[in-house]
Enzyme design. Structure first.
Site, PDB file in Angstrom:
ATOM      1  N   ASP A  52      47.368  47.696  27.778  1.00 37.44           N
ATOM      2  CA  ASP A  52      47.531  46.488  26.956  1.00 37.44           C
ATOM      3  C   ASP A  52      46.261  45.630  27.033  1.00 37.44           C
ATOM      4  OD1 ASP A  52      47.896  45.649  29.551  1.00 37.44           O
ATOM      5  OD2 ASP A  52      49.717  44.486  29.169  1.00 37.44           O
ATOM      6  N   SER A  53      45.272  46.069  27.830  1.00 37.96           N
ATOM      7  CA  SER A  53      43.939  45.466  27.786  1.00 37.96           C
ATOM      8  C   SER A  53      43.369  45.551  26.377  1.00 37.96           C
ATOM      9  CB  SER A  53      43.004  46.173  28.782  1.00 37.96           C
ATOM     10  OG  SER A  53      43.008  47.572  28.569  1.00 37.96           O
ATOM     11  N   ASP A  91      51.017  51.449  28.459  1.00 41.46           N
ATOM     12  CA  ASP A  91      51.533  50.197  29.014  1.00 41.46           C
ATOM     13  C   ASP A  91      52.717  49.698  28.198  1.00 41.46           C
ATOM     14  OD1 ASP A  91      50.059  49.528  31.267  1.00 41.46           O
ATOM     15  OD2 ASP A  91      48.568  48.340  30.179  1.00 41.46           O
ATOM     16  N   LYS A 120      53.916  52.440  31.831  1.00 44.13           N
ATOM     17  CA  LYS A 120      53.485  51.609  32.963  1.00 44.13           C
ATOM     18  C   LYS A 120      54.014  50.196  32.771  1.00 44.13           C
ATOM     19  CE  LYS A 120      48.993  50.390  33.759  1.00 44.13           C
ATOM     20  NZ  LYS A 120      49.077  48.919  33.703  1.00 44.13           N
ATOM     21  N   GLU A 122      54.391  46.142  34.931  1.00 47.67           N
ATOM     22  CA  GLU A 122      53.806  45.319  35.994  1.00 47.67           C
ATOM     23  C   GLU A 122      54.884  44.632  36.827  1.00 47.67           C
ATOM     24  OE1 GLU A 122      51.029  42.568  34.241  1.00 47.67           O
ATOM     25  OE2 GLU A 122      49.886  44.167  33.250  1.00 47.67           O
ATOM     26  N   GLU A 189      45.592  46.696  41.448  1.00 46.10           N
ATOM     27  CA  GLU A 189      44.481  46.015  40.784  1.00 46.10           C
ATOM     28  C   GLU A 189      44.030  44.809  41.602  1.00 46.10           C
ATOM     29  OE1 GLU A 189      44.937  45.380  36.599  1.00 46.10           O
ATOM     30  OE2 GLU A 189      43.338  43.895  36.490  1.00 46.10           O
TER      31      GLU A 189
HETATM   32  N1  LIG Z   1      37.396  44.504  29.823  1.00 51.00           N
HETATM   33  C1  LIG Z   1      38.472  44.370  30.605  1.00 51.00           C
HETATM   34  N2  LIG Z   1      38.471  44.954  31.810  1.00 51.00           N
HETATM   35  C2  LIG Z   1      39.547  44.851  32.640  1.00 51.00           C
HETATM   36  O1  LIG Z   1      39.518  45.444  33.745  1.00 51.00           O
HETATM   37  C3  LIG Z   1      40.666  44.103  32.195  1.00 51.00           C
HETATM   38  C4  LIG Z   1      40.629  43.534  30.908  1.00 51.00           C
HETATM   39  N3  LIG Z   1      39.518  43.668  30.145  1.00 51.00           N
HETATM   40  N4  LIG Z   1      41.683  42.865  30.404  1.00 51.00           N
HETATM   41  C5  LIG Z   1      42.944  42.912  31.110  1.00 51.00           C
HETATM   42  C6  LIG Z   1      42.710  42.834  32.549  1.00 51.00           C
HETATM   43  C7  LIG Z   1      42.100  41.543  33.038  1.00 51.00           C
HETATM   44  N5  LIG Z   1      41.376  41.979  34.197  1.00 51.00           N
HETATM   45  C8  LIG Z   1      40.548  41.179  35.000  1.00 51.00           C
HETATM   46  C9  LIG Z   1      39.839  40.137  34.456  1.00 51.00           C
HETATM   47  C10 LIG Z   1      39.004  39.362  35.249  1.00 51.00           C
HETATM   48  C11 LIG Z   1      38.883  39.624  36.612  1.00 51.00           C
HETATM   49  C12 LIG Z   1      37.964  38.784  37.434  1.00 51.00           C
HETATM   50  O2  LIG Z   1      37.166  38.059  36.919  1.00 51.00           O
HETATM   51  N6  LIG Z   1      38.032  38.898  38.774  1.00 51.00           N
HETATM   52  C13 LIG Z   1      37.215  38.110  39.681  1.00 51.00           C
HETATM   53  C14 LIG Z   1      37.989  37.916  40.972  1.00 51.00           C
HETATM   54  C15 LIG Z   1      37.613  36.647  41.642  1.00 51.00           C
HETATM   55  C16 LIG Z   1      38.331  36.476  42.970  1.00 51.00           C
HETATM   56  O3  LIG Z   1      39.531  36.146  42.983  1.00 51.00           O
HETATM   57  O4  LIG Z   1      37.661  36.694  43.988  1.00 51.00           O
HETATM   58  C17 LIG Z   1      35.894  38.834  39.990  1.00 51.00           C
HETATM   59  O5  LIG Z   1      34.887  38.169  40.141  1.00 51.00           O
HETATM   60  O6  LIG Z   1      35.892  40.068  40.078  1.00 51.00           O
HETATM   61  C18 LIG Z   1      39.599  40.680  37.140  1.00 51.00           C
HETATM   62  C19 LIG Z   1      40.435  41.472  36.344  1.00 51.00           C
HETATM   63  C20 LIG Z   1      41.509  43.412  34.363  1.00 51.00           C
HETATM   64  N7  LIG Z   1      41.788  43.871  33.015  1.00 51.00           N
HETATM   65  C1  LIG Z   2      43.278  48.111  33.702  1.00 53.58           C
HETATM   66  C2  LIG Z   2      44.524  48.891  33.521  1.00 53.58           C
HETATM   67  C3  LIG Z   2      45.160  49.245  34.841  1.00 53.58           C
HETATM   68  C4  LIG Z   2      45.507  48.257  32.569  1.00 53.58           C
HETATM   69  O1  LIG Z   2      46.624  47.931  32.878  1.00 53.58           O
HETATM   70  C5  LIG Z   2      45.058  48.024  31.191  1.00 53.58           C
HETATM   71  O2  LIG Z   2      43.980  48.513  30.796  1.00 53.58           O
HETATM   72  O3  LIG Z   2      45.800  47.368  30.465  1.00 53.58           O
HETATM   73 MG   LIG Z   3      47.605  46.788  31.377  1.00 52.17          MG
END
Ligand SMILES: Nc1nc(=O)c2c([nH]1)NC[C@@H]1CN(c3ccc(C(=O)N[C@@H](CCC(=O)O)C(=O)O)cc3)CN21
Ligand SMILES: CC(C)C(=O)C(=O)O
Ligand SMILES: [Mg+2]
Length: 271
Positions: A52-53, A91, A120, A122, A189
């Site tokens: 669903d991303s 998803d 899948k 959540e 994740e």
């Molecule tokens: N392009 C893309 N990649 C993804 O992996 C993804 C999506 N979109 N959309 C749905 C979700 C959103 N996701 C995300 C989005 C942002 C972070 C992020 O910015 N994480 C911070 C964590 C900071 C912390 O708590 O320490 C990082 O800096 O990695 C993580 C997962 C994973 N999924």
């Molecule tokens: C990043 C994966 C695990 C996901 O749930 C998605 O792409 O929606």
């Molecule tokens: Mg997803």
């Protein structure tokens, strides 16, 4: 050698358990259309996830919440046409599994109309009852814990989950609960690598990590992230595999090889 990689026989749910038992990594990539699905399948990727991303990377929304079941059915059909070997997981989007009956109706569309082999969803808690109902109706299930993007408003942002002793213990209990409910696979994740390693050791079902360290039984990345076209801030777990390579096929092959060898992710891509 990976099971079925030489013969090209389709990857099955039992194959994934066997991979865990043998210590062979499970290579997973998200995909949203037929052309990329063909490239991903040809690279020998084991599991393809229609995530669903797509609400963010394809549709341009700022979260996954606007994605509907029709969107997921549409993209899953497109991907199914491009695959020959990989296991196809779709998803269930936000609110599409809010009770067992709704989850069964929507899973019937993803498996029956669209061609997915597994759905899948959540979370844990009440979700365990939904997993149980799906399993009783022979629908294979992948659970998803840690940073569950459909909970972004409840979390207050995309944040690492399971930090600290109490949160880690809760996540471990949730992982056992979804396994006991009948989940066949578990995506972890954005959780600390040490915690993901412990969960992976304690569970009999395979874990697939994204920002969860190298010790998960497999890895998943969003296709567009591994091709270097992440929109906005790049999360820590993302690596651009197209950088320094000449083609999409080479980038996907490099990702698959690095997951299989344990070269990806490094601590630089973990929490
Ligand atoms: N392009 C893309 N990649 C993804 O992996 C993804 C999506 N979109 N959309 C749905 C979700 C959103 N996701 C995300 C989005 C942002 C972070 C992020 O910015 N994480 C911070 C964590 C900071 C912390 O708590 O320490 C990082 O800096 O990695 C993580 C997962 C994973 N999924
Ligand atoms: C990043 C994966 C695990 C996901 O749930 C998605 O792409 O929606
Ligand atoms: Mg997803």
């Amino acid at each position: 050698m990976q099971a079925n990689a030489a013969t090209g026989a389709p990857v099955t749910v039992p194959d994934l358990r066997e991979r865990k038992r043998r210590g062979e990594k499970i290579v997973t990539i998200t995909c949203y259309d037929a052309s990329f699905a063909q490239r991903v399948d040809e690279a020998g990727v084991d599991v393809v996830l229609v995530g669903d991303s797509l609400g963010m990377v394809v549709q341009g929304h700022s979260s996954t919440l606007p994605v509907g079941v029709d969107d997921m059915v549409y993209h899953t059909r497109l991907v199914a046409r491009g695959l020959r070997r990989a296991l196809l997981v779709a998803d269930l989007p936000f609110m599409s599994y809010r009770n067992a009956d709704v989850a069964l109706t929507n899973s019937a569309r993803l498996l029956g109309e669209a061609g997915a082999a597994m759905v899948k969803l959540e979370g844990a808690g009440w979700v365990c009852e939904v997993i149980d109902a799906l399993k009783r109706h022979e629908v294979p299930v992948c659970a998803h814990l840690g940073l569950t993007p459909q909970s972004v408003h409840a979390f207050g942002g995309y944040r690492v989950q399971g930090r600290g002793d109490a949160a880690a213990a809760r996540l471990k209990a949730d992982a056992k609960a979804v396994q006991d409910a009948g989940a066949d696979l578990l995506v972890l994740e954005c959780v600390p690598a040490t915690l993901a390693a412990e969960i992976t050791r304690e569970l009999s079902i395979p874990t697939i990590g994204i920002g969860a360290g190298v010790d998960c039984d497999g890895q998943v990345l969003v296709l567009y992230d591994l091709l270097g076209i992440t929109v906005g801030k790049r999360p820590r777990f993302v690596k651009d595999f197209l950088h320094g390579r000449g083609s999409v096929a080479a980038a996907i092959a490099a990702y698959a090889e690095d997951v299989r060898s344990g070269a990806f992710p490094t601590s630089e891509h973990s929490y």
